[in-house]
Scaffold this active site. Structure first.
Site, short mmCIF file in Angstrom:
data_model
loop_
_atom_site.label_atom_id
_atom_site.label_comp_id
_atom_site.label_asym_id
_atom_site.label_seq_id
_atom_site.Cartn_x
_atom_site.Cartn_y
_atom_site.Cartn_z
N ALA A 283 17.95 -7.47 -76.73
CA ALA A 283 16.61 -8.03 -76.86
C ALA A 283 16.17 -8.07 -78.32
O ALA A 283 15.72 -9.10 -78.82
CB ALA A 283 15.62 -7.21 -76.03
N ARG B 147 47.37 -9.54 -89.08
CA ARG B 147 47.27 -10.72 -88.21
C ARG B 147 47.56 -10.38 -86.74
O ARG B 147 47.55 -11.27 -85.89
CB ARG B 147 48.23 -11.81 -88.67
CG ARG B 147 47.84 -12.52 -89.96
CD ARG B 147 48.74 -13.73 -90.26
NE ARG B 147 48.85 -14.63 -89.14
CZ ARG B 147 49.91 -14.77 -88.35
NH1 ARG B 147 50.99 -14.05 -88.56
NH2 ARG B 147 49.91 -15.61 -87.36
N HIS C 41 34.87 -16.96 -73.04
CA HIS C 41 34.69 -17.87 -74.18
C HIS C 41 35.90 -18.80 -74.36
O HIS C 41 35.75 -20.02 -74.50
CB HIS C 41 34.49 -17.09 -75.48
CG HIS C 41 33.35 -16.10 -75.42
ND1 HIS C 41 32.22 -16.33 -74.69
CD2 HIS C 41 33.16 -14.90 -76.04
CE1 HIS C 41 31.38 -15.30 -74.84
NE2 HIS C 41 31.94 -14.42 -75.65
N ARG D 235 11.78 0.25 -69.21
CA ARG D 235 11.32 1.55 -68.73
C ARG D 235 10.58 2.33 -69.80
O ARG D 235 9.74 3.17 -69.52
CB ARG D 235 12.52 2.39 -68.24
CG ARG D 235 13.12 1.85 -66.96
CD ARG D 235 14.36 2.60 -66.58
NE ARG D 235 15.31 2.62 -67.69
CZ ARG D 235 16.51 3.17 -67.64
NH1 ARG D 235 16.91 3.75 -66.53
NH2 ARG D 235 17.30 3.15 -68.68
P1 NDP Z 1 48.40 -23.24 -91.90
O1 NDP Z 1 49.53 -24.16 -91.63
O2 NDP Z 1 48.39 -22.47 -93.16
O3 NDP Z 1 48.26 -22.23 -90.71
C1 NDP Z 1 48.37 -22.70 -89.41
C2 NDP Z 1 48.24 -21.60 -88.41
O4 NDP Z 1 49.35 -20.75 -88.41
C3 NDP Z 1 47.06 -20.68 -88.60
O5 NDP Z 1 46.48 -20.54 -87.33
C4 NDP Z 1 47.70 -19.35 -89.09
O6 NDP Z 1 46.93 -18.22 -89.02
C5 NDP Z 1 48.97 -19.38 -88.32
N1 NDP Z 1 50.07 -18.58 -88.89
C6 NDP Z 1 50.17 -17.98 -90.07
N2 NDP Z 1 51.36 -17.34 -90.16
C7 NDP Z 1 52.00 -17.59 -89.01
C8 NDP Z 1 53.26 -17.22 -88.49
N3 NDP Z 1 54.10 -16.48 -89.19
N4 NDP Z 1 53.60 -17.66 -87.26
C9 NDP Z 1 52.76 -18.40 -86.54
N5 NDP Z 1 51.56 -18.78 -86.98
C10 NDP Z 1 51.20 -18.37 -88.20
O7 NDP Z 1 47.11 -24.16 -91.81
P2 NDP Z 1 45.59 -23.90 -91.68
O8 NDP Z 1 45.07 -24.94 -90.80
O9 NDP Z 1 45.32 -22.49 -91.29
O10 NDP Z 1 45.04 -24.17 -93.15
C11 NDP Z 1 45.24 -23.27 -94.23
C12 NDP Z 1 43.91 -22.94 -94.88
O11 NDP Z 1 43.26 -24.10 -95.35
C13 NDP Z 1 42.96 -22.28 -93.88
O12 NDP Z 1 42.31 -21.23 -94.53
C14 NDP Z 1 41.99 -23.39 -93.57
O13 NDP Z 1 40.73 -22.90 -93.23
C15 NDP Z 1 41.95 -24.15 -94.88
N6 NDP Z 1 41.53 -25.54 -94.65
C16 NDP Z 1 40.21 -25.78 -94.68
C17 NDP Z 1 39.74 -27.05 -94.45
C18 NDP Z 1 38.28 -27.26 -94.46
O14 NDP Z 1 37.50 -26.38 -94.78
N7 NDP Z 1 37.83 -28.41 -94.06
C19 NDP Z 1 40.61 -28.18 -94.21
C20 NDP Z 1 42.00 -27.81 -94.16
C21 NDP Z 1 42.42 -26.51 -94.37
P3 NDP Z 1 46.64 -17.12 -87.85
O15 NDP Z 1 47.69 -17.10 -86.80
O16 NDP Z 1 46.64 -15.85 -88.58
O17 NDP Z 1 45.28 -17.46 -87.32
C1 BG6 Z 2 30.78 -11.40 -77.26
C2 BG6 Z 2 31.76 -10.27 -77.17
O1 BG6 Z 2 30.71 -12.09 -76.04
O2 BG6 Z 2 31.19 -12.29 -78.29
C3 BG6 Z 2 31.87 -9.53 -78.49
O3 BG6 Z 2 31.32 -9.39 -76.15
C4 BG6 Z 2 32.19 -10.52 -79.61
O4 BG6 Z 2 32.85 -8.53 -78.44
C5 BG6 Z 2 31.22 -11.69 -79.58
O5 BG6 Z 2 32.07 -9.81 -80.83
C6 BG6 Z 2 31.61 -12.75 -80.58
O6 BG6 Z 2 30.61 -13.70 -80.68
P1 BG6 Z 2 30.43 -14.55 -82.00
O7 BG6 Z 2 29.37 -15.53 -81.66
O8 BG6 Z 2 30.04 -13.60 -83.08
O9 BG6 Z 2 31.75 -15.18 -82.28
#
Ligand code: NDP
Ligand code: BG6
Length: 524
Positions: free
Chosen positions: A53, A495, A271, A81
């Site tokens: 709340a 990660r 979610h 309460r």
């Molecule tokens: P990447 O190719 O770098 O990553 C792709 C995905 O792979 C992510 O989900 C990443 O993180 C995951 N990953 C990392 N290591 C591994 C692994 N060993 N095996 C499997 N999955 C892995 O591309 P992103 O799309 O993440 O882009 C890189 C950065 O550039 C990001 O920070 C992104 O936010 C930024 N970006 C921002 C933009 C914007 O603001 N408009 C536009 C384009 C890029 P994980 O699994 O940890 O989540």
């Molecule tokens: C809630 C979960 O539903 O969502 C929390 O109970 C979580 O554990 C939260 O932290 C995350 O919400 P948001 O909007 O911060 O991504």
């Protein structure tokens, strides 16, 4: 010229609010002609003394009142309460209300519209007194909204008393409830049956606050408002869909509460599954709430239940080199039972057995105490067939970043600019902070509570959706509880477990690691 180049941030925000107010004027709600009708509204917060709340609900209704988005003739009641007065509730909420210069007078008006009633949750007489107080403060005829900011243990008794004593006369009543909606199929069905015995489905608003987030709401516009995505949105073109939620903090001393639920109930079953439905569903025949929810339910019905073999489960341990909370593992939280095997991380591979998605893994991943805060949907396309670039092409990815920093970007291949005929990875980038500078993106709760005033259930969970969501996850949850598989330890701030990347790789998700993003100068 884009809005951001011609308007100041606050002018752009005010313009958006004014458009929203205009559209609300024509907002028709069942039982009245329009939103500005003379019937007053009463908004009641059960559990007014509690955490939710003060941190979320009071601030949200204040922001809606401040922006003149709720009818001016609305009054607010807190019920709990504790022996409190409005001034004491106000003092508790103060740190979360974000009152700016120039809003003080409106803020005073807001609190003048507030009342507080002390009462217990299981005493009918106290609800009668609440009803009397509401009638006295408002009029006999007033629309009533009840928000249950309460632990689930009292949902049943409170709704029973509410139904007996506090329903609106000659106007509508709406009841908002928050998860947990039960703990598994049986307990959820029990709660659903209980509520169905008291209220009509159109009176019940089950909140999943992810449905109030800008980019989650944008999924339908993106998919069904564009021609370019529709034809490729299927098993012929998409290799995997990865829906991910990461948080950079642990249970922060609330592990006792979390331990009863675990990350699958906390985030994945609600979610992430809701996002999955919006990504996977067929086009509804209209944007009416039930047409959309019908399509979402069909997706869920096409999914098989998840089992232990489909998941990687993890639990964070302290990072000896970390600072503050990072040093503490989940089991170091004194409120967590000793030796708990509750997962704080889960990756699950799910499948949708229909004509569009057969063979495409929908991978859901969520975790606490990871390396960053991020929620996103990553649609990875298949390899280009008939390669003429000697293996240089990388898969296209369409990323819908829900938070932080709302963005949609699509990773594409391009010719290296200049004389070279090489290929390189780049992106088509729609970052909201740059494209819609100054636009006010309301908090999820603001949108959802406003929807309740308007009578729109589009972004709320229907009981059959809920039942299907539990059907998919209950067998896994029971297996975890009975067999107590030991979750894989991962270090706070990492990660997550490496086994999760392995499962990703085995399920049509290719991580090349070659993409490099350069933040453009105009990005905020
Ligand atoms: P990447 O190719 O770098 O990553 C792709 C995905 O792979 C992510 O989900 C990443 O993180 C995951 N990953 C990392 N290591 C591994 C692994 N060993 N095996 C499997 N999955 C892995 O591309 P992103 O799309 O993440 O882009 C890189 C950065 O550039 C990001 O920070 C992104 O936010 C930024 N970006 C921002 C933009 C914007 O603001 N408009 C536009 C384009 C890029 P994980 O699994 O940890 O989540
Ligand atoms: C809630 C979960 O539903 O969502 C929390 O109970 C979580 O554990 C939260 O932290 C995350 O919400 P948001 O909007 O911060 O991504």
């Amino acid at each position: 010229m884009s809005r951001s180049l011609v308007k100041s941030d606050s002018a752009a925000a005010e313009e958006m609010l004014s458009i929203l107010r205009q559209s609300l004027k024509s907002c028709k709600t069942p039982g009245e002609t329009n939103f500005e009708a003379k019937v007053p509204h009463i908004f009641v917060i059960f559990g007014a003394s509690g955490d939710l709340a003060k941190k979320k609900i009071y601030p949200t209704v204040w922001w809606l009142y401040r922006d003149r988005l709720v009818p001016e003739n609305t009054i607010f009641f807190g019920y709990a309460r504790s022996d409190l007065r409005v001034e004491q509730v106000r003092a508790k909420c103060e740190p979360f209300m974000k009152v700016k210069e120039g809003e003080k007078e409106r803020y005073e008006q807001f609190w003048k519209l507030n009342h507080y009633v002390k009462g217990s949750y299981d005493t009918r007489r106290d609800f009668e007194l609440l009803n009397q107080a509401m009638t006295k403060a408002g009029t006999v005829r007033a629309n009533r909204i009840f928000y249950l900011a309460l632990p689930p243990s009292v949902f049943e008794v409170v709704t029973e008393n509410l139904k007996s004593c506090c329903m609106a006369t000659d106007s509508w009543t709406r009841v908002i409830i928050e998860k947990p909606f039960g703990k598994d199929s049986d307990s959820s069905a029990k709660l659903s049956n209980h509520l169905a015995g008291l209220f009509k489905e159109e009176e019940i608003y089950r909140i999943d606050h992810y449905l109030g987030k800008e980019m989650v709401q944008n999924l339908m516009s993106l998919r069904f408002g564009n021609r370019i995505f529709g034809p490729t949105w299927n098993r012929d073109n998409i290799s995997s869909v990865f829906i991910s939620f990461k948080e950079p903090f642990g249970t922060q001393g609330r592990g006792g509460y979390f331990d009863d639920f675990g990350i699958i109930r906390d985030v994945m079953q609600n979610h992430l599954l809701q996002i999955l439905c919006l990504v996977a569903m067929e086009k509804p025949c209209s944007t009416a709430a039930d047409d959309i929810r019908d399509e979402k339910v069909k997706v869920l019905k096409s999914m098989e239940a998840v089992g232990l073999e489909d998941v990687v489960l993890g639990q964070y341990v302290g990072d000896p080199d970390g600072e503050g909370e990072a040093k503490e593992g989940y089991l170091d939280d004194p409120t967590v039972p000793e030796g708990s095997t509750t997962p704080t991380y889960a990756l699950a591979v799910t499948r949708i057995n229909n004509e569009r998605w057969d063979g495409v893994p929908f991978i859901l991943r969520c975790g606490k105490a990871l390396n960053e805060r991020k929620a996103e949907v990553r649609i990875q396309y298949r390899d280009v067939p008939g390669d003429i670039f000697h293996g240089q092409t990388k898969r296209n990815e369409l990323v819908i970043r829900v938070q932080p920093g709302e963005a949609i970007y699509c990773k594409v291949m391009t010719k290296t600019p200049g004389m070279s005929f090489g290929l390189e990875e780049t992106e088509l980038d729609l970052t909201y902070g740059s494209r819609y500078r100054g636009a006010k993106l309301p908090d999820a709760y603001e949108r959802l509570i406003l929807d309740v005033f308007c009578g729109s259930q589009m972004h709320f969970v229907r009981s059959d959706e809920l039942a299907e969501a539990w059907r998919i996850f209950t067998p896994l949850l029971h297996q975890i509880e009975e067999q107590k598989p030991k979750p894989i330890p991962y270090i706070y701030g990492s990660r997550g477990p490496e086994e999760a990347d392995k499962m990703l790789a085995e399920n049509n998700f290719v991580y090349s690691g070659s993409y490099k993003w350069t933040k453009p100068a105009h990005h905020l």
